[in-house]
Write an enzyme that holds these catalytic residues in place. Structure first.
Site, short mmCIF file in Angstrom:
data_model
loop_
_atom_site.label_atom_id
_atom_site.label_comp_id
_atom_site.label_asym_id
_atom_site.label_seq_id
_atom_site.Cartn_x
_atom_site.Cartn_y
_atom_site.Cartn_z
N ASP A 81 -7.04 -148.78 19.88
CA ASP A 81 -6.02 -147.94 19.24
C ASP A 81 -5.16 -148.74 18.25
O ASP A 81 -5.04 -149.96 18.33
CB ASP A 81 -5.09 -147.35 20.31
CG ASP A 81 -5.79 -146.33 21.19
OD1 ASP A 81 -7.01 -146.13 21.00
OD2 ASP A 81 -5.13 -145.76 22.08
N ASP A 82 -4.57 -147.97 17.34
CA ASP A 82 -3.49 -148.42 16.45
C ASP A 82 -3.94 -149.18 15.21
O ASP A 82 -3.11 -149.50 14.35
CB ASP A 82 -2.46 -149.29 17.19
CG ASP A 82 -1.79 -148.57 18.34
OD1 ASP A 82 -1.99 -147.35 18.46
OD2 ASP A 82 -1.07 -149.23 19.11
N HIS A 132 -5.74 -141.11 15.23
CA HIS A 132 -4.66 -141.53 16.13
C HIS A 132 -3.31 -141.25 15.48
O HIS A 132 -2.34 -141.99 15.71
CB HIS A 132 -4.82 -143.02 16.44
CG HIS A 132 -4.08 -143.48 17.67
ND1 HIS A 132 -4.19 -142.83 18.89
CD2 HIS A 132 -3.22 -144.53 17.88
CE1 HIS A 132 -3.45 -143.45 19.79
NE2 HIS A 132 -2.84 -144.48 19.21
N HIS A 136 1.60 -142.96 14.14
CA HIS A 136 1.71 -143.28 15.56
C HIS A 136 2.89 -142.54 16.20
O HIS A 136 3.65 -143.09 17.01
CB HIS A 136 1.84 -144.79 15.79
CG HIS A 136 1.42 -145.21 17.17
ND1 HIS A 136 2.32 -145.33 18.22
CD2 HIS A 136 0.22 -145.53 17.68
CE1 HIS A 136 1.69 -145.70 19.30
NE2 HIS A 136 0.40 -145.84 19.02
N HIS A 235 -6.19 -152.25 22.39
CA HIS A 235 -5.50 -152.11 21.11
C HIS A 235 -5.91 -153.24 20.17
O HIS A 235 -5.99 -154.40 20.60
CB HIS A 235 -3.98 -152.13 21.30
CG HIS A 235 -3.45 -150.96 22.08
ND1 HIS A 235 -3.51 -150.90 23.45
CD2 HIS A 235 -2.86 -149.80 21.68
CE1 HIS A 235 -2.97 -149.77 23.88
NE2 HIS A 235 -2.56 -149.07 22.83
#
Length: 720
Positions: A81-82, A132, A136, A235
């Site tokens: 993620d991210d 995503h 965020h 991540h």
């Protein structure tokens, strides 16, 4: 032929400021500084339905049906993620490539736009991309329109970066299906209605807590215990992910020998690829978004650099000006001590155009003098349509002469006075100015040095009662006079003010008098004298009181003429850059009177942006430090000019109004010059500041004269 001042550029300036504000807001939105949905404490009272809590980590809510699935046995989907992140994503990709493993990357749209090359590499190496959100944002606390905006912007960024869209989505701050809150489920339904498969996780390594590589590996192994398939959450951005890189390698080397396969979600679940081609229109919109965000990021960095450069330059300027002023005071004391007192024959020239309100006060101040030498006063009536000429004729006194001529502008009026002058020293002053009794005597003393060709006096604002007058008073003392002290020491004086200046007649004859090539005839003349090899110096004790504009319109007209004329003079004398005078003088003027005002509006907008959406404490402290430094410099300058410091209370307010006004004047002047417009001579309306000797202005002038007389008496009675 007279041309109208340009007007369209004001629209362009306003549009430019609006566009800059929009770009900054966009960058702030991407970075989470603008429009960020504040995270609320988790609401334990609401949960997702049992079908979600007890179902698989991949959820489909299309067509109103709720379906969820688990990963097949011994199938692992490593999800990240991210990202993408320019440091950590490539390292993770290298680890996956080494083990012939594939993963799923749930990317933030803002990072996609920043690093499109990483998006392309992820796809080229067979990995999978999911949505995503763009910033965020915590969608559990967001309205439906914000959820759809976040999804759509991310899709546009992905289309612009790689020409594809995605059908996978993971909510930020989500975890396993069992921990899904009611608010998260409501957001997930909106995501599902938008056509996405919502992905949760089977094993959260909590790598953002930096628990250590072994703990992260154990979390992944536990999720796949007993041959279960699992989605593992990691991540690849948002901080130091060195442990993640090591953990990925160790997870794969631990589970691969046991028969576990590391693949994408779509392959594991026998689904079509999650990336689908974007249309040409979507790609075009996406490329525009990627370019705009890239430009916004570059612009913010550039503005930060400009902010720093401008701040350092302004601070250094204040420090240098104070340093030069201190040295100048010492030099002036030495000059006074060393030089003999002289009294050459003087001719004072007063150009007058419609000066009936103040010409009598001007002449009375000249007649009430203590100058011991020969003095004549020439008033050149430049075609006035009021009673200027009659008032002068009614006044009597030795050496007072009147020259009537057709209107030809200030340079022609001064040249007419120079041609008729008998004195060896010519003093020029404006028709809205009055001298103190000792001004003429003090003004000419530095001509005892044969290298001095011209002398600038000390012009002070008389009508300083209102806010406009107080701001101009501060500007005259802090800006003009501190600058002149520095220019004196560096022998590069650019301007002797029209309010008070003295010249050797031979010097004026040598340079051809005043020219009408520019609207700043005083600056043009001073530069010509400096370039011809004569010294131009500053005499701080020779005081002239001038009437400053008392309204915004009058101030604008005066400063517009001054600035435009100065730019004309700088252009006319541009060849002086090959000389020491030009390298010192023009470089300073270009830097602080042209370039700094040009970038100042953008820097101000960036400052406001920092206060509203960045670190307000840092921005406000920086501004307060700058104002404090200006106040210190102002207090010192006022002290040198024997002025009270109480006007400095208006200094902070001056930063919000007056400074911006002066920047706009520079911009207007530059546009006028670039367009080739010839600006007509502009006069300001006189209000008769000096007509009443008992007014506040008169009392202030009288007090100043008493103070100078007392100082003179002290010097003559005190033994050396």
């Amino acid at each position: 032929m007279k041309q109208r001042d340009p007007r369209a550029h004001w629209f362009l300036l306003a549009f430019g400021c609006f566009l800059l504000s929009c770009i900054l807001l966009m960058n702030g939105y991407v970075s989470g500084a603008v429009g960020q949905v504040p995270r609320k404490p988790v609401d334990e009272s609401g949960q997702a339905p049992p079908e979600v809590l007890q179902g698989g980590p991949v959820v489909n809510t299309k067509d109103g049906d709720l379906r969820s699935v688990h990963m097949p046995r011994k199938t692992i989907a490593l999800t990240f993620d991210d990202g993408p992140d320019p440091r950590w994503t490539p390292q993770i990709l290298d680890v996956l490539k080494k083990h012939d493993a594939r993963g799923s990357f749930f990317m933030v749209g803002g990072n996609i736009a920043k690093h499109p090359e990483l998006v392309q590499r992820v796809l080229a190496e067979g990995h999978e991309i999911g949505n995503h959100t763009y910033t965020h944002a915590d969608l559990a606390d967001a309205p439906d329109w914000r959820i759809r905006l976040e999804l759509n912007l991310t899709q546009r960024a992905l289309a612009g970066a790689a020409g594809v869209k995605t059908t996978l989505m993971r909510l930020p701050y989500s975890g396993s299906p069992l921990g899904t809150t009611g608010a998260q489920w409501e957001a997930a339904k909106v995501v599902g209605d938008s056509g996405y498969l919502v992905v949760f996780t089977d094993g959260d390594t909590k790598d953002w807590q930096h628990p250590g590589v072994d703990t992260m590996v154990q979390s992944a192994v536990d999720a796949a215990k007993g041959g279960r398939g699992a989605i593992i959450m990691l991540h690849d951005a948002g901080g130091d992910r060195a442990e993640v890189v090591q953990a990925v390698d160790k997870i794969i080397t631990t589970l691969q020998p046991k028969g576990y396969e590391f693949t994408t979600l779509a392959e594991a679940l026998k689904l079509p690829r999650s990336e689908v081609p974007a249309s040409d229109q979507e790609q075009m919109i996406g490329k525009t978004l990627v370019f705009t965000q890239g430009f916004a990021n570059w612009l913010v960095n550039a503005l930060a650099l400009l902010f720093g450069v401008a701040g350092v330059a302004c601070v250094l300027r204040l420090v240098v000006l104070i340093g030069f002023a201190h040295v100048h005071v010492r030099r002036m004391k030495q000059r006074v001590h060393d030089r003999p007192e002289i009294s050459p024959s003087l001719t004072v020239i007063v150009p007058a155009y419609n000066e009936e309100v103040g010409i009598a006060a001007t002449l009375r101040s000249l007649q009430d003098h203590d100058y011991p030498g020969e003095l004549e006063i020439i008033v050149v009536n430049d075609g006035s349509s009021d009673r200027t000429s009659e008032i002068v004729r009614e006044m009597t006194g030795p050496g007072l002469r009147l020259i009537d001529k057709e209107n030809g502008g200030k340079p022609s009026a001064l040249n007419a006075g120079i041609a008729a002058a008998r004195g060896e020293i010519i003093v020029m002053m404006d028709g809205d100015t009055v001298f103190q009794r000792d001004t003429l005597r003090k003004l000419v003393q530095q001509f005892s040095d044969p290298k001095v060709g011209a002398i600038s006096g000390n012009a002070k604002v008389a009508n300083r009662g209102g806010i406009w007058g107080r701001w101009q008073h501060i500007e005259y003392v802090i800006g003009f006079n501190l600058d002149r002290r520095m220019f004196d020491l560096m022998q590069c004086m650019p301007t002797i003010p029209g309010a008070i200046g003295a010249f050797r007649k031979e010097v004026l004859d040598a340079v051809g008098g005043l020219s009408d090539d520019t609207l700043a005839e005083d600056t043009d003349l001073t530069m010509s004298i400096s370039r011809s090899g004569w010294h131009v110096v500053y005499e701080e004790t020779a005081i002239a009181w001038t009437e400053a504009p008392s309204s915004l319109q009058q101030l604008w007209r005066q400063r517009y003429r001054w600035c435009y004329g100065t730019i004309q003079a700088m252009w006319k004398h541009r060849s002086s850059l090959r000389e020491s005078f030009g390298r010192r003088c023009l470089s300073y003027l270009v830097g602080f009177q042209v370039l700094l005002p040009l970038i100042a509006p953008a820097v101000d907008i960036y400052t406001v942006y920092g206060v509203l959406f960045g670190d307000p404490v840092k921005s406000l402290v920086t501004w307060l430090v700058f104002v404090l430094l200006q106040a210190v410099a102002g207090a010192y300058a006022l002290h040198l000019d024997r002025e009270r410091v109480h006007p400095l209370w208006a200094l902070p307010l001056q930063q919000f109004v007056y400074r911006q006004l002066m920047y706009l004047v520079v911009i207007q002047s530059l546009v006028t010059a670039v367009m080739g417009n010839r600006l007509a001579w502009q006069t300001i309306r006189r209000t008769g500041t000096f007509s009443d000797p008992n007014s506040a202005v008169g009392r202030h002038m009288a007090a100043e004269e008493r103070r100078t007389e007392e100082e003179r008496a002290d010097r003559t009675t005190t033994p050396a």
